[in-house]
Design a protein around this motif. Structure first.
Motif: not given
Ligand SMILES: [Zn+2]
Length: 252
Positions: A158, A131, A145, A142, A160
């Motif tokens: 990803e 992101m 998601w 984010r 994060y």
């Protein structure tokens, strides 16, 4: 003391990690292997893609490769640069901010996400996304998601979401210093590591003393790193303004 946040300083940083036994790898490489000592080279190409080409060339000269995340905006998305960086053996990923671009409309955002992922995949088989966390945006990208799953777009990870930052020590040049994530609005992670470094020289010294954890992710914004005096000054002035805005937001 030499100036910080120059390409020369970044080269010294990379070399100190290599000398002290770290493998310097892309995020994808990290996911696919088990390295004893590893420094994941992550780059968020927020703007000035030419600067990213320079760090990519520097890493190539040192025989290492990292991950470059490109945004879906003209100041980042430069097809020629993307192709050249991919040709140097680096991983290419999508630095997504679809919720911000589509002003919080989830349905439009996921279509936008898919469209830009497909575009990037013309140049590289993109497997990871990350992101973009603009402190000026009211949207946390984010959140996309919460409703959708990036894995259904053949994205394997990803950072994060898929890195345990209690195991991987996270360092970022946010605010043009290495301890700026403490006051960052979005670029921060939960971590048990009680280590903090301000300048690149401090980090180099920490590498040389072997006091850093065995797994590290660096996140740099190559636009901040320049040997060009004018560019270096521009970034310094801009960053000072941004830091005072962030402070104001943070205090609120
Ligand atoms: Zn970003």
């Amino acid at each position: 003391m030499t100036k910080d946040f120059t390409l020369d300083k970044y080269e010294s940083f990379l070399k100190s990690a290599i000398t002290n036994g770290y493998q310097l790898v892309s995020y994808q490489d990290y996911l696919n292997n088990n390295f004893d000592k590893v420094l994941i080279l992550r780059h968020d190409v927020d703007k000035r893609p030419q600067n990213s080409l320079k760090t990519a060339q520097l890493q190539n000269k040192l025989g290492v490769a990292g991950t470059y995340y490109f945004r879906a905006v003209p100041e980042s998305y430069d097809i020629e640069v993307i192709k050249q960086i991919a040709d140097l053996g680096h991983e290419i990923g999508y630095h997504y901010e679809d919720l911000t671009i589509c002003k919080g409309d989830y349905e439009k955002s996921i279509i936008h996400f898919e469209k830009w992922l497909t575009k990037l995949r013309e140049f590289y088989p993109v497997k990871t996304v990350c992101m973009h966390g603009s402190p000026m945006s009211k949207y946390d990208n984010r959140k996309l998601w919460d409703r959708y799953d990036y894995k259904s777009y053949d994205i394997v990870a990803e950072p994060y979401f898929d890195i345990d930052f209690n195991k991987v020590f996270y360092i970022t040049d946010t605010g043009r210093k290495w301890d700026g994530n403490k006051v960052s609005v979005r670029d921060k992670v939960d971590s048990k590591f009680n280590l903090s470094y301000h300048s690149t020289d401090e980090l180099i010294e920490a590498f040389n003393k072997d006091e850093l954890p065995n797994q590290i992710m660096q996140n740099i914004h190559p636009q901040r790193w320049s040997n060009n005096r004018l560019e270096w000054m521009q970034e310094l002035v801009l960053q000072n303004i941004k830091n005072s805005v962030k402070k104001a937001i943070f205090v609120k």
